[in-house]
Design an enzyme around this catalytic site. Structure first.
Site, PDB file in Angstrom:
ATOM      1  N   GLU A   1       2.292   2.667   1.186  1.00  0.00           N
ATOM      2  CA  GLU A   1       2.245   4.017   0.614  1.00  0.00           C
ATOM      3  C   GLU A   1       3.357   4.880   1.196  1.00  0.00           C
ATOM      4  OE1 GLU A   1      -1.068   7.569   0.438  1.00  0.00           O
ATOM      5  OE2 GLU A   1      -1.729   5.504   0.133  1.00  0.00           O
TER       6      GLU A   1
ATOM      7  N   GLN B   1       3.348  17.742   3.787  1.00  0.00           N
ATOM      8  CA  GLN B   1       3.529  16.653   4.730  1.00  0.00           C
ATOM      9  C   GLN B   1       4.127  15.433   4.041  1.00  0.00           C
ATOM     10  OE1 GLN B   1      -0.337  15.733   6.371  1.00  0.00           O
ATOM     11  NE2 GLN B   1      -0.870  14.339   4.738  1.00  0.00           N
TER      12      GLN B   1
ATOM     13  N   ARG C   1       1.984   7.964  10.129  1.00  0.00           N
ATOM     14  CA  ARG C   1       3.310   8.430  10.531  1.00  0.00           C
ATOM     15  C   ARG C   1       3.586   9.790   9.885  1.00  0.00           C
ATOM     16  NH1 ARG C   1       3.547   2.773  11.192  1.00  0.00           N
ATOM     17  NH2 ARG C   1       5.223   2.068  12.606  1.00  0.00           N
TER      18      ARG C   1
ATOM     19  N   GLU D   1       2.820  15.385   0.139  1.00  0.00           N
ATOM     20  CA  GLU D   1       1.577  16.071  -0.197  1.00  0.00           C
ATOM     21  C   GLU D   1       1.690  17.555   0.149  1.00  0.00           C
ATOM     22  OE1 GLU D   1      -2.089  13.071   0.242  1.00  0.00           O
ATOM     23  OE2 GLU D   1      -1.029  13.396   2.129  1.00  0.00           O
TER      24      GLU D   1
ATOM     25  N   ASP E   1       4.222   9.114   0.939  1.00  0.00           N
ATOM     26  CA  ASP E   1       3.572  10.341   0.472  1.00  0.00           C
ATOM     27  C   ASP E   1       4.434  11.584   0.623  1.00  0.00           C
ATOM     28  OD1 ASP E   1       1.086   9.037   0.041  1.00  0.00           O
ATOM     29  OD2 ASP E   1       0.595   9.244   2.156  1.00  0.00           O
TER      30      ASP E   1
ATOM     31  N   ARG F   1      -1.506  10.639  20.969  1.00  0.00           N
ATOM     32  CA  ARG F   1      -1.832   9.651  19.945  1.00  0.00           C
ATOM     33  C   ARG F   1      -1.050   8.353  20.161  1.00  0.00           C
ATOM     34  NH1 ARG F   1      -0.773  10.981  13.574  1.00  0.00           N
ATOM     35  NH2 ARG F   1      -2.108   9.378  12.632  1.00  0.00           N
TER      36      ARG F   1
END
Length: 346
Positions: free
Chosen positions: A112, A129, A142, A116, A114, A288
């Site tokens: 994918e 994002q 990511r 968005e 993206d 993270r």
């Protein structure tokens, strides 16, 4: 007007003067397709409105359903692009997505890419994002998040995704906002299987705007996103066919186009954009990812602006300038800070 406001205006002027006059340079020879030629309804058919000439489409969200479309073909690498105008006024909780995916075919190992848009409260800067997944690596998101330097509900702007075996570039108009260079250490995390283009509008009130603080308000419905000037280039394939297709000529074509390279002016604009308008990056999120993921390019000037959460330090450089000005001028001034509630990441 504060010094930071002048700085933002100066940046926008530089973008316009430095790149606006060259706005067609990165996108010469684009094929412009009709809806019938390249796309099909995905869901919410009654809320998908095609223009009489079939060159544009409106996606609507009301209290009953959203809507979306999908490309008629899947592509083994490609350039996916459209002019888009976002819903106006209060659009909190409303997500408009322009992305590539193969999740309908490879449910557990999907790829994918993206773009968005995360809803908006009128008068606030729009936030959006980008993200990428390879081979179902959804546990290693990511994400990068940004503010736009213009109001995308006022007029159409071009949003584009380039995907080749070697690189991914996200474009906003003629400005490259993110480049991912593939390296061997990424392994299957780099998208590699054929993908289709999708565009959708839907209610994401539980997370989209300020972490779900602001919800969709259907008093302002229907919410309308408009798409036109569709462009799709790539190697059209059947993802489940047993005989592989040779896509080398298509890749050579993609990599020969202007949108596949970033010139010096565009690279400078990308650097300014990321310095001014990026407010989260997974590459700087050391909580993270204690070790940055292999494609991350750590830029010291960028890294200094972010906390260990990957989010901007409180107020950033501009807020520090304002605090100094207040001490000097002894007058109140409103601080603009990153939204502490906007912490939900896909």
């Amino acid at each position: 007007m504060s010094k930071s406001s002048y700085n933002n205006i100066f940046f926008i002027i530089i973008l316009i003067l430095g790149l606006g006059l060259r706005s067609s340079l990165a996108f010469t020879n684009l094929n412009s397709l009709s809806f019938e030629e390249s796309l099909s309804p995905l869901f919410g058919d009654a809320n998908l409105v095609r223009s009489p000439d079939d060159l544009s489409v409106r996606l609507l969200l009301d209290r009953y359903t959203g809507s979306g479309f999908i490309s008629s073909n899947m592509y083994q690498h490609g350039f996916y692009s459209s002019m888009i105008k976002l819903p106006a006024d209060y659009t909190a909780g409303v997500v408009v997505a322009f992305y590539t995916s193969n999740g309908d075919v490879f449910e557990k190992t999907h790829d994918e890419l993206d773009i968005e848009f995360l809803g908006n409260i009128k008068g606030k800067p729009w936030r959006f994002q980008t993200n990428l997944y390879g081979n179902g690596s959804t546990h290693r998101g990511r994400e990068e998040r940004y503010r736009l330097w213009f109001d995308p509900s006022k007029e159409f702007h071009r949003y584009s995704i380039l995907w080749t075996p070697h690189k991914i570039i996200f474009w906003v108009d003629d400005v490259p906002i993110r480049e991912v260079i593939r390296n061997d250490a990424m392994g299957a995390d780099y998208p590699a299987k054929p993908m289709a283009l999708y565009a959708t509008i839907w209610d994401a009130s539980d997370w989209a705007t300020s972490g779900g603080k602001y919800k969709a308000n259907y008093k302002f419905a229907p919410f309308v996103a408009e798409f036109k000037s569709f462009s799709l280039d790539g190697c059209s394939v059947d993802p489940i066919q047993e005989v592989p297709v040779d896509c080398s000529d298509s890749v050579d074509f993609l990599e020969s186009q202007d949108y596949s390279s970033i010139n010096a002016h565009q690279r400078a604009a990308m650097r300014r954009f990321r310095q001014r308008f990026m407010y989260y990056s997974y590459c700087y999120d050391t909580l993270r990812y204690p070790e940055p993921l292999p494609e991350c390019v750590i830029v010291p000037a960028e890294k200094d602006r972010f906390k260990e959460t990957g989010r901007l330090k409180f107020g950033g450089t501009e807020a520090r300038e304002r605090r100094r000005n207040r001490r000097q001028q002894r007058r109140p001034e409103i601080e603009i800070e990153s939204d502490p509630d906007d912490r939900k990441l896909l």
